[in-house]
Design a protein around this motif. Structure first.
Motif, PDB file in Angstrom:
ATOM      1  N   ALA A 148      50.582  32.882  74.861  1.00 28.18           N
ATOM      2  CA  ALA A 148      49.790  33.378  75.991  1.00 28.18           C
ATOM      3  C   ALA A 148      49.424  34.844  75.795  1.00 28.18           C
ATOM      4  O   ALA A 148      48.280  35.250  76.049  1.00 28.18           O
ATOM      5  CB  ALA A 148      50.556  33.189  77.291  1.00 28.18           C
ATOM      6  N   TYR A 149      50.365  35.642  75.335  1.00 27.94           N
ATOM      7  CA  TYR A 149      50.071  37.058  75.106  1.00 27.94           C
ATOM      8  C   TYR A 149      49.105  37.249  73.936  1.00 27.94           C
ATOM      9  O   TYR A 149      48.293  38.184  73.942  1.00 27.94           O
ATOM     10  CB  TYR A 149      51.368  37.831  74.866  1.00 27.94           C
ATOM     11  N   SER A 150      49.166  36.366  72.946  1.00 30.73           N
ATOM     12  CA  SER A 150      48.221  36.448  71.833  1.00 30.73           C
ATOM     13  C   SER A 150      46.799  36.242  72.327  1.00 30.73           C
ATOM     14  O   SER A 150      45.868  36.968  71.942  1.00 30.73           O
ATOM     15  CB  SER A 150      48.558  35.394  70.765  1.00 30.73           C
ATOM     16  N   VAL A 151      46.608  35.243  73.196  1.00 28.00           N
ATOM     17  CA  VAL A 151      45.280  34.996  73.754  1.00 28.00           C
ATOM     18  C   VAL A 151      44.865  36.140  74.672  1.00 28.00           C
ATOM     19  O   VAL A 151      43.690  36.539  74.703  1.00 28.00           O
ATOM     20  CB  VAL A 151      45.249  33.642  74.496  1.00 28.00           C
ATOM     21  N   ILE A 183      39.478  36.171  84.534  1.00 27.39           N
ATOM     22  CA  ILE A 183      40.251  35.472  83.514  1.00 27.39           C
ATOM     23  C   ILE A 183      41.594  35.070  84.111  1.00 27.39           C
ATOM     24  O   ILE A 183      42.343  35.921  84.602  1.00 27.39           O
ATOM     25  CB  ILE A 183      40.495  36.357  82.274  1.00 27.39           C
ATOM     26  N   GLU A 184      41.894  33.795  84.066  1.00 28.84           N
ATOM     27  CA  GLU A 184      43.178  33.302  84.583  1.00 28.84           C
ATOM     28  C   GLU A 184      43.947  32.629  83.453  1.00 28.84           C
ATOM     29  O   GLU A 184      43.476  31.652  82.865  1.00 28.84           O
ATOM     30  CB  GLU A 184      42.949  32.324  85.727  1.00 28.84           C
ATOM     31  N   LEU A 185      45.114  33.166  83.141  1.00 30.58           N
ATOM     32  CA  LEU A 185      45.988  32.606  82.113  1.00 30.58           C
ATOM     33  C   LEU A 185      47.240  32.067  82.807  1.00 30.58           C
ATOM     34  O   LEU A 185      48.037  32.836  83.345  1.00 30.58           O
ATOM     35  CB  LEU A 185      46.370  33.658  81.079  1.00 30.58           C
ATOM     36  N   ILE A 186      47.405  30.766  82.804  1.00 28.77           N
ATOM     37  CA  ILE A 186      48.557  30.110  83.420  1.00 28.77           C
ATOM     38  C   ILE A 186      49.460  29.614  82.299  1.00 28.77           C
ATOM     39  O   ILE A 186      49.004  28.893  81.398  1.00 28.77           O
ATOM     40  CB  ILE A 186      48.125  28.927  84.296  1.00 28.77           C
ATOM     41  N   ALA A 187      50.722  29.994  82.321  1.00 26.94           N
ATOM     42  CA  ALA A 187      51.648  29.617  81.256  1.00 26.94           C
ATOM     43  C   ALA A 187      52.899  28.995  81.872  1.00 26.94           C
ATOM     44  O   ALA A 187      53.537  29.595  82.729  1.00 26.94           O
ATOM     45  CB  ALA A 187      52.023  30.846  80.423  1.00 26.94           C
TER      46      ALA A 187
END
Length: 273
Positions: A115-118, A134-138
């Protein structure tokens, strides 16, 4: 471990996590049970299994977490990230130019490196400066993994697996550890989640990372997770799998952009040269 105890454990783990274990995994299971036995003060595996049979929930949760694989690394599989940077993301950005919104889901994110890479990749592309949402759900089954991911704290060994000198500027050294920059941590929402549970809280996902997850499930569970994942995705969404995985059925089509990249429905048009 007695055969009947191992089979009980196999059934328990399949019910709780979808994990499918075979007899050749007995040594691995015994090895991963050792720290749980120490934590709960059991003298042997038989005593632990006896308590599991009695329905001790905290113990069942600890055993399930111990069996999950939480190994990952930053920018794992460089060819994949090159495809994301140069082909997949530019095309999605063009397709979402009107709404300026992208939504990602990382299944089984482990300690958060993917997730941090993206997040680094998207930051480098400058989308936030252009007004994009931008929404990053992990998510991950393991509560301990999610706590690590939220903290964004990594060892030197973990940092050296995949990060070049340029990407290192997103980390700050604190004695023997490295901390993810707060700007990246704010980009990602971490949540403990079991892939056997309802996906009802998720919808309109543009990209789903399900890397090296399906190979631990039996076929019925794989198909179920894939079907519910597809339902939660946008009509032209992207599915990213591990290099030794492939989607079964007709829900996804192989994408020519790079390794282990699939599209839901009809493939996106190739980028103009």
């Amino acid at each position: 471990m007695a055969p009947e105890d191992f089979q009980f454990l196999v059934r328990l783990l399949r019910r709780r996590s979808g994990l499918s274990l075979t007899l050749d995994k007995r040594a691995m299971v015994a090895r991963r049970l050792t720290p749980v036995m120490r934590r709960f003060d059991f003298k042997d595996a038989a005593s632990l299994i006896e308590e599991l049979r009695a329905g001790r929930e905290a113990l069942a949760e600890a055993v399930t977490e111990a069996m999950t694989v939480n190994d990952s690394s930053f920018f794992r599989d460089p060819a994949l990230f090159e495809a994301l940077r140069h082909d997949v993301l530019p095309r999605l950005i063009a397709a979402r130019a009107r709404e300026k919104r992208l939504r990602f889901w990382f299944q089984a994110v482990a300690a958060g490196q993917e997730a941090y890479s993206v997040a680094i990749l998207l930051t480098e592309m400058g989308l936030a400066r252009e007004g994009w949402s931008i929404e990053l759900i992990a998510t991950d089954l393991s509560g301990q993994a999610i706590m690590r991911a939220e903290a964004g704290c990594y060892s030197t060994h973990e940092i050296e697996r995949g990060l070049d000198a340029h990407a290192m500027r997103y980390f700050r050294r604190d004695r023997d550890e490295w901390l993810v920059d707060a700007s990246l941590r704010r980009m990602v929402t971490f949540r403990r989640f079991n892939l056997l549970d309802s996906f009802g809280w998720l919808d309109d996902l543009d990209i789903v990372f399900c890397r090296n997850v399906l190979l631990y499930f039996d076929r019925v569970t794989r198909l179920d997770v894939l079907a519910r994942t597809a339902e939660a995705m946008a009509p032209d969404g992207i599915l990213v799998l591990g290099e030794n995985e492939s989607p079964e059925g007709k829900l996804f089509n192989e994408c020519a952009d790079g390794p282990s990249i699939y599209t839901k429905g009809r493939p996106l048009l190739a980028r103009a040269i």
